[in-house]
Design an enzyme around this catalytic site. Sequence first.
Site, short mmCIF file in Angstrom:
data_model
loop_
_atom_site.label_atom_id
_atom_site.label_comp_id
_atom_site.label_asym_id
_atom_site.label_seq_id
_atom_site.Cartn_x
_atom_site.Cartn_y
_atom_site.Cartn_z
N CYS A 24 0.83 -1.21 0.00
CA CYS A 24 0.00 0.00 0.00
C CYS A 24 0.87 1.26 0.00
O CYS A 24 2.04 1.21 0.32
CB CYS A 24 -0.87 0.02 1.25
SG CYS A 24 -1.83 -1.47 1.49
N ARG A 44 4.67 0.22 -6.62
CA ARG A 44 4.64 -0.70 -5.49
C ARG A 44 3.50 -1.71 -5.59
O ARG A 44 3.41 -2.62 -4.77
CB ARG A 44 4.50 0.09 -4.19
CG ARG A 44 5.66 1.04 -3.96
CD ARG A 44 5.39 1.93 -2.79
NE ARG A 44 5.33 1.16 -1.55
CZ ARG A 44 6.39 0.82 -0.84
NH1 ARG A 44 7.58 1.18 -1.24
NH2 ARG A 44 6.28 0.14 0.27
N TRP A 79 -3.34 -2.42 -1.44
CA TRP A 79 -3.07 -3.80 -1.86
C TRP A 79 -3.75 -4.67 -0.82
O TRP A 79 -3.35 -4.70 0.34
CB TRP A 79 -1.56 -4.03 -1.89
CG TRP A 79 -1.15 -5.35 -2.43
CD1 TRP A 79 -1.57 -5.93 -3.59
CD2 TRP A 79 -0.22 -6.27 -1.84
NE1 TRP A 79 -0.96 -7.14 -3.76
CE2 TRP A 79 -0.13 -7.38 -2.71
CE3 TRP A 79 0.53 -6.26 -0.68
CZ2 TRP A 79 0.69 -8.46 -2.44
CZ3 TRP A 79 1.35 -7.35 -0.41
CH2 TRP A 79 1.43 -8.43 -1.28
N ASN A 108 -1.49 1.88 6.10
CA ASN A 108 -0.67 0.76 5.60
C ASN A 108 -0.35 -0.13 6.80
O ASN A 108 -0.09 0.39 7.89
CB ASN A 108 0.68 1.26 5.06
CG ASN A 108 0.54 2.02 3.77
OD1 ASN A 108 -0.54 2.09 3.20
ND2 ASN A 108 1.63 2.59 3.30
N GLU A 137 18.97 -16.60 -8.76
CA GLU A 137 18.51 -15.24 -9.05
C GLU A 137 17.89 -15.17 -10.45
O GLU A 137 16.85 -14.53 -10.65
CB GLU A 137 19.67 -14.26 -8.88
CG GLU A 137 19.39 -12.81 -9.21
CD GLU A 137 18.26 -12.17 -8.42
OE1 GLU A 137 17.74 -12.78 -7.48
OE2 GLU A 137 17.86 -11.05 -8.79
N LYS A 176 13.99 -14.06 -11.19
CA LYS A 176 13.62 -12.96 -12.09
C LYS A 176 12.61 -13.43 -13.12
O LYS A 176 11.63 -12.75 -13.38
CB LYS A 176 14.85 -12.39 -12.83
CG LYS A 176 15.83 -11.58 -12.03
CD LYS A 176 15.35 -10.21 -11.65
CE LYS A 176 14.77 -10.20 -10.27
NZ LYS A 176 15.67 -9.88 -9.19
N GLU A 218 9.16 -14.04 -11.47
CA GLU A 218 8.51 -12.83 -10.96
C GLU A 218 7.95 -11.95 -12.06
O GLU A 218 6.88 -11.36 -11.92
CB GLU A 218 9.56 -12.04 -10.16
CG GLU A 218 9.04 -10.81 -9.47
CD GLU A 218 10.11 -10.09 -8.67
OE1 GLU A 218 11.29 -10.14 -9.07
OE2 GLU A 218 9.77 -9.46 -7.66
N HIS A 232 19.73 -35.46 -8.92
CA HIS A 232 19.10 -36.05 -7.74
C HIS A 232 17.59 -35.85 -7.73
O HIS A 232 17.00 -35.66 -6.68
CB HIS A 232 19.74 -35.48 -6.47
CG HIS A 232 21.20 -35.79 -6.36
ND1 HIS A 232 21.68 -37.05 -6.11
CD2 HIS A 232 22.29 -35.00 -6.51
CE1 HIS A 232 23.00 -37.03 -6.09
NE2 HIS A 232 23.40 -35.79 -6.35
C1 AGP Z 1 13.23 -9.51 -6.37
O1 AGP Z 1 13.18 -9.14 -7.68
C2 AGP Z 1 12.16 -9.08 -5.48
N1 AGP Z 1 11.39 -8.03 -5.83
C3 AGP Z 1 12.25 -9.50 -4.01
O2 AGP Z 1 12.73 -10.79 -3.95
C4 AGP Z 1 13.06 -8.58 -3.08
O3 AGP Z 1 14.41 -8.67 -3.39
C5 AGP Z 1 12.77 -8.97 -1.63
O4 AGP Z 1 11.41 -8.82 -1.38
C6 AGP Z 1 13.58 -8.21 -0.64
O5 AGP Z 1 13.35 -6.84 -0.68
P1 AGP Z 1 14.37 -5.83 -0.06
O6 AGP Z 1 15.67 -6.00 -0.77
O7 AGP Z 1 13.77 -4.48 -0.29
O8 AGP Z 1 14.48 -6.17 1.39
#
Ligand code: AGP
Length: 615
Positions: free
Chosen positions: A2, A27, A74, A100, A488, A492, A495, A511
């Site tokens: 939010c 956000r 949200w 929020n 990572e 990506k 997400e 495995h």
């Molecule tokens: C990754 O692309 C994300 N958006 C997510 O994993 C993010 O890195 C995680 O929520 C941690 O956020 P922060 O680095 O602001 O603590």
Amino acid sequence: MCGIVGYIGSKPAQQILIDGLKRLEYRGYDSAGIGLHGGTKIKITKQKGRIAGLSDALPRDNPIETVGIGHTRWATHGEPNTVNSHPHLDYSGKISVVHNGIIENYGALKKFLIEKGCEFKSQTDTEVIANLIGYFYEQETDCEQDCFEWSVQKALNQVYGTYGLAVMCSDYPDVIVAAKKGSPLLIGVGDGENLIASDASAIVEHTKQVIYLEDDEMAIVEKDDVTIKTIHNKRIERELKEIDFSIEEIELGGYEHYMLKEIFEQPDALSTCLKGRLDMNNYKIILGGIENLSRQLTTAKRFILTGCGTAWHACLVGEYLMERLARTPVEVEYASELRYRNPIIEEGTVVIAVSQSGETADTLAAIEMCKERGATVLGVVNVVGSTIARTTDAGVYLRVGPEIGVASTKAFTAQVAVLTMMAIELGRRRHLDNARTEQLITDLNKIPNIINDVLKYSDMIKDISKECGDRENWLFLGRGYNYPTALEGALKLKEISYIHAEGLPAAEMKHGPIALINDGMPAVFIATRCSNYDKIISNIEEVRARGGKTIIIANEGDEEIERYADYLIRIPNVDDALEPLVAAIPLQLLAYHCAVLRGLDVDKPRNLAKSVTVE
Ligand code: AGP
């Protein structure tokens, strides 16, 4: 997540609130609303969906109200619809609240208020706050302090949970009350006007002077004055801080998406991150923010690195680096697990919390828990003045500027760069020989230029995405330093593209997960010369034997690899300890192009933009 914006001044508040909410769009949200103080009445406009829709629903005939609050929601309590959107009014229609966070005891409070004759319209915990404030406001006609402010304090003292709040009362046209606990909130201090926001980007075009509220604090915000108190009515003096970025930095600057802009910013961002920290004369690393603790760090018995998501992946790279270069025991913990565990934190344990935003609730809770147990806690954080930056004992800023894209890109490489610097310096003070230290520092200094070279492959990576982007299951495989990079890459893709992807240490594939491989399944390998090359070649063979399509990230000049690759992405040769900084770039581009080609909204992926209903 939010977002909150509030304005009190002499200008029409409506457009300022809408513009501020637009700055918070990244956000993610499912509904939005604003409340304008009309002098004796509060006028609420809110609806499900985009801010553009909210804006269209607002009157165009030069609105004159100069005080208001706005919110992007949200959903947590109750489905995303107009009734559940903020602002919420209390039953008398006098008190209006944007919020929020989550009120944990909202059920008990709601029952109490219903017994007192209060009727609720929404399913939200926020309406409970509005009604609780309204209840106290109605009870008290003779309070020594201001009745509005008093009722907010009284209500907040009954509440368990987290909140960032902005509250208006129809009887008080010249004041907005803001309060914070566990959810960021700052007051922007202007000339004859003041603002409230959950994120500095919402107000930076109006002022760069801000006051960060601490937990259990409230601000009584007037046009020409801001008073800070605790929710127990104790006055607080708080110095002004300056927002460290400009409005230009949060604009798209010609890029189609923030994610792409931030991927391409990495050479500059990393240069800024490294600037002044690599002593090229004496081959030392200078990290001013933790210098005072250098003895404690050098003699530390154990490090715990913690964070969430991408930050956790950076911690994993940090583990490999600190173990290898500094020969020190390191554990990596998901902050969301660490906070609920009963970890052994003996003397000599140093915790390093990694976070882009500096506001991630799990990371914050893990920090608090470790501090209570006596650990020294360092922060590796991007957002200056964020809660993690303020609550850790010391720390190192990433200095990469605002990261607006939901997918963390430049923050990841900067987190890895900072942990690399920490590991090199720790190593230098402990076991690392001079020649190796010099070589690592020299090579690290070249990384921004090397990333620049890799970015030139963007179009080629787009072509690969065109051919493979329709597949619903992918594997990302790497070994050693590049195992976290593989994780990572998978995160990506998931997400942003909503493609199912798994990241694995390449040897683990046999495995179990090998059973997944079928005809044409893309398997991305980070197969550079450094990362157990021969072993990873056997893993590639295993995938090919089962009909998988190999996308291989390999070093320039490696001819042998060509026969194993359906698609080949070349990266320059760098020291294996520095490879994650370079190998992450094509993976970010791959996720970006796959998402765009699938027609997805890269900057508002559904992990944020779509609601999650928790009742
Ligand atoms: C990754 O692309 C994300 N958006 C997510 O994993 C993010 O890195 C995680 O929520 C941690 O956020 P922060 O680095 O602001 O603590």
